[in-house]
Design an enzyme around this catalytic site. Sequence first.
Site, PDB file in Angstrom:
ATOM      1  N   GLY A   1       0.820  -1.216   0.000  1.00 37.06           N
ATOM      2  CA  GLY A   1       0.000   0.000   0.000  1.00 37.06           C
ATOM      3  C   GLY A   1       0.841   1.249   0.000  1.00 37.06           C
ATOM      4  N   ASN A   2       0.201   2.372   0.245  1.00 37.16           N
ATOM      5  CA  ASN A   2       0.924   3.643   0.300  1.00 37.16           C
ATOM      6  C   ASN A   2       0.320   4.520   1.388  1.00 37.16           C
ATOM      7  OD1 ASN A   2      -1.145   5.558  -0.931  1.00 37.16           O
ATOM      8  ND2 ASN A   2      -1.011   3.977  -2.522  1.00 37.16           N
ATOM      9  N   ARG A   3       0.931   5.666   1.620  1.00 40.86           N
ATOM     10  CA  ARG A   3       0.577   6.495   2.768  1.00 40.86           C
ATOM     11  C   ARG A   3      -0.497   7.542   2.489  1.00 40.86           C
ATOM     12  NH1 ARG A   3       4.182   5.398   6.694  1.00 40.86           N
ATOM     13  NH2 ARG A   3       6.236   4.626   6.057  1.00 40.86           N
TER      14      ARG A   3
END
Length: 224
Positions: A33-35
């Site tokens: 995933g990412n932030r």
Amino acid sequence: LRRGSGPGDLAGRRVVVSAGGTREPIDPVRFIGNRSSGRQGYALAVTALARGAEVVLVSANTALPDPAGAAVRRVGSTAELRDAMHEESGAADAVVMAAAVADFRPATTTPGKIKKTGGAPAPIALVENPDILLELTRGRAHDGQVVVGFAAETDHVVENGRAKLARKGCDLLVVNQVGDGLAFGTADNQAVVLGADGSSTDIPTGPKEDLADRVWDLVAERLS
Ligand code: CTP
Ligand code: CA
């Protein structure tokens, strides 16, 4: 400060906004995933609603309350986001891809939880995801549909942004400088908005709602 904007200037317009960040499953309990918090996309939805638009918000893995009045579709993976954007964009006057889309996904999702075996862990093979924004610009539902992308760049922000705008074929590209605590997960945002017509609009550091309103000003100018 808000030039040309006002309650009602998007009345009768249907806009679709993606927000958040996609997650690509590795196994039933893990993902890549990412932030992205989704706050910029939610700010776009809230400000469009305030200006009278009908808003569809496609929300990927956010922990934010549904904006009152928006039709919210929750998605997880890039494949789910892609399906939702293709379904919703057909009837839209404007489409804004504010979501952070995973560039790569595991080539396979392991059906059971991956266990330690005592040996070296198996590498995770990745494959590239489809470029949803590019698909949306190539498949524009009608002439006059305004398509907006976002880009996060760490350096050579304007040069990289210009090249990306041309590659993606969008009408507007909102380019954020990221890194060192900028943009992701913060309340404030700063950007330059590049137009396919060669225009460039600097947006000073400020709340994500202010940036959102400036983006809608530029979209509204292009809707006719
Ligand atoms: N985007 C998309 N589908 C992808 C990747 C990105 O729709 N598979 C969209 C993002 O939502 C954003 C825009 O494309 O609106 C630019 O994303 P960005 O990550 O900056 O661009 P990339 O083309 O992925 O290039 P880079 O290699 O710089 O990450
Ligand atoms: Ca990317």
